[in-house]
Enzyme design. Sequence first.
Site, short mmCIF file in Angstrom:
data_model
loop_
_atom_site.label_atom_id
_atom_site.label_comp_id
_atom_site.label_asym_id
_atom_site.label_seq_id
_atom_site.Cartn_x
_atom_site.Cartn_y
_atom_site.Cartn_z
N CYS A 137 0.65 -1.20 -0.14
CA CYS A 137 0.17 0.03 -0.16
C CYS A 137 0.88 1.19 0.10
CB CYS A 137 -1.00 0.00 1.32
SG CYS A 137 -2.02 -1.48 1.24
N ASN A 175 -10.28 -1.23 -1.89
CA ASN A 175 -8.92 -1.14 -1.48
C ASN A 175 -7.96 -1.33 -2.61
OD1 ASN A 175 -6.33 -1.20 -0.58
ND2 ASN A 175 -6.74 -2.12 1.34
N HIS A 226 -4.11 6.78 1.78
CA HIS A 226 -4.39 5.32 1.08
C HIS A 226 -5.73 4.99 1.57
CE1 HIS A 226 -4.13 1.12 0.20
NE2 HIS A 226 -4.36 0.87 1.55
N1 ACO Z 1 -19.22 -10.36 6.33
C1 ACO Z 1 -19.62 -10.67 7.55
N2 ACO Z 1 -18.88 -11.00 8.67
C2 ACO Z 1 -17.72 -10.84 8.81
C3 ACO Z 1 -16.90 -10.51 7.31
C4 ACO Z 1 -17.65 -10.49 6.19
N3 ACO Z 1 -16.93 -9.99 5.14
N4 ACO Z 1 -15.77 -10.89 7.74
C5 ACO Z 1 -15.48 -11.08 9.11
N5 ACO Z 1 -16.77 -11.27 9.46
C6 ACO Z 1 -17.04 -11.67 10.73
C7 ACO Z 1 -16.15 -12.41 11.71
O1 ACO Z 1 -16.10 -13.87 11.43
C8 ACO Z 1 -16.47 -12.07 13.14
O2 ACO Z 1 -17.39 -12.96 13.60
P1 ACO Z 1 -17.52 -13.40 14.98
O3 ACO Z 1 -17.94 -12.30 15.80
O4 ACO Z 1 -18.74 -14.25 14.95
O5 ACO Z 1 -16.39 -14.12 15.25
C9 ACO Z 1 -17.04 -10.56 13.09
O6 ACO Z 1 -17.52 -10.37 11.63
C10 ACO Z 1 -16.03 -9.58 13.52
O7 ACO Z 1 -14.80 -9.91 12.82
P2 ACO Z 1 -13.43 -9.06 12.89
O8 ACO Z 1 -12.45 -9.32 12.30
O9 ACO Z 1 -13.24 -8.82 14.38
O10 ACO Z 1 -14.29 -7.35 12.56
P3 ACO Z 1 -13.64 -6.07 12.51
O11 ACO Z 1 -14.60 -5.09 13.22
O12 ACO Z 1 -12.14 -6.07 12.95
O13 ACO Z 1 -13.60 -5.74 10.90
C11 ACO Z 1 -11.93 -5.59 9.16
C12 ACO Z 1 -12.70 -6.46 10.10
C13 ACO Z 1 -12.86 -4.98 8.20
C14 ACO Z 1 -11.29 -6.29 8.42
C15 ACO Z 1 -11.13 -4.61 9.81
O14 ACO Z 1 -10.43 -5.23 10.78
C16 ACO Z 1 -10.25 -3.82 9.04
O15 ACO Z 1 -10.59 -3.13 8.19
N6 ACO Z 1 -9.13 -3.80 9.30
C17 ACO Z 1 -7.81 -3.07 8.58
C18 ACO Z 1 -7.92 -3.87 7.57
C19 ACO Z 1 -6.90 -3.05 6.23
O16 ACO Z 1 -7.02 -1.81 6.36
N7 ACO Z 1 -6.35 -3.77 5.52
C20 ACO Z 1 -5.73 -3.28 4.37
C21 ACO Z 1 -4.59 -2.59 4.80
S1 ACO Z 1 -3.25 -3.00 4.13
C22 ACO Z 1 -3.38 -3.13 2.43
O17 ACO Z 1 -4.08 -2.37 1.93
C23 ACO Z 1 -2.64 -4.09 1.93
#
Ligand code: ACO
Length: 332
Positions: free
Chosen positions: A114, A289, A259
């Site tokens: 990124c 993204n 980003h």
């Molecule tokens: N749809 C529905 N439910 C989902 C999904 C989905 N797509 N993905 C995960 N869940 C569920 C999980 O299984 C979990 O269920 P549970 O509570 O029954 O165990 C629940 O949702 C919460 O999961 P978390 O992973 O804790 O969710 P979080 O609030 O952290 O959101 C996310 C996940 C969106 C990935 C977030 O952590 C995030 O955006 N992090 C930053 C990631 C990022 O920016 N990455 C890219 C940067 S680097 C680059 O660009 C290469």
Amino acid sequence: MDRGSRILGLGTYVPERIVTNDDLAEILDTSDEWIRKRTGISERRWVEGDVGPAELAEPAARQAVAAAGLELSDIQLILFATLSPDLFFPGSACLLQDRLGLNGCAAMDIRNQCTGFLYGLATADAFIRAGLYEHVLVVGSEVHSSGLDMSDRGRDVTVIFGDGAGAAVVGPSTEGDRRILGHSLHADGALVDILKLVAPASSMNPRLTAEMMEQGLHYPYMEGRAVFKQAVQLLPGLIRGILTQHGLDLDQLDLLVPHQANLRINEMVARALGLGPDKVINNIQRLGNTTAASIPIALHEAVEGGRVKPGDLVCLAGLGAGMTWGASLIRW
Ligand code: ACO
């Protein structure tokens, strides 16, 4: 004043195919509501068939060169930032160079995810300041969609990523103080495990097995919460720091081009810095993204939309796998 550089032209290309959250909910256990609430994304673009990042980058590169008022033959170096290269080797820069008919010019890939476009921009700026090159093409291009886990196992990652390409032509600054002011680039290899693609890998023999594929090791692995935490902790200080380094403060910043990893991250960073929505560009809602492509695409949209005027102070900033993070400050 020493020789400086500036962005002379920008270009964008995204595939025509729009994939909405509802489309994803047909193949994964997810929902439009979950994706929008957690990430801000409504839709993204995905390629159809066998299309690699060099092919996506070609129209963006041609557009950037035309916008700069140059001929393709003016480009002396191609820097290609991607985490999804067409091939393990050779680099996508060579593939793009051939597509552009620039055979013979220098070409190299940048593998900084990124932050790749920012590392590329800093490299172009340094080459130009040093007087080695006049015109450098910096590209960020990604095809994520062919490498995402389309089963429920990968739903947290799969819903985030989009395909696309952005390009910038960097050349000498001839208009007073309109120039790239500087860069702040960082990496912390201790955080390599929170966001990575495990296989295929040259550090394993064999590099890829059927068993690894069954485990999904050829799909991106992400500890979403850890990445989120790093981003909201590091980015505000990074942006304040680069402004201070140049004797400037937040009140003087006209536009932040972050980003596009997650809308929530960008909202939290903006809040921490006290920047209103008019001072921050976000387009993740429409494109997801696009990793190395996200900053040049967002910057291009900002310029086209009249949100950047000559003389404005613009900060580009991002964080991604590595971890790597960085910022560039530009007097537009
Ligand atoms: N749809 C529905 N439910 C989902 C999904 C989905 N797509 N993905 C995960 N869940 C569920 C999980 O299984 C979990 O269920 P549970 O509570 O029954 O165990 C629940 O949702 C919460 O999961 P978390 O992973 O804790 O969710 P979080 O609030 O952290 O959101 C996310 C996940 C969106 C990935 C977030 O952590 C995030 O955006 N992090 C930053 C990631 C990022 O920016 N990455 C890219 C940067 S680097 C680059 O660009 C290469």
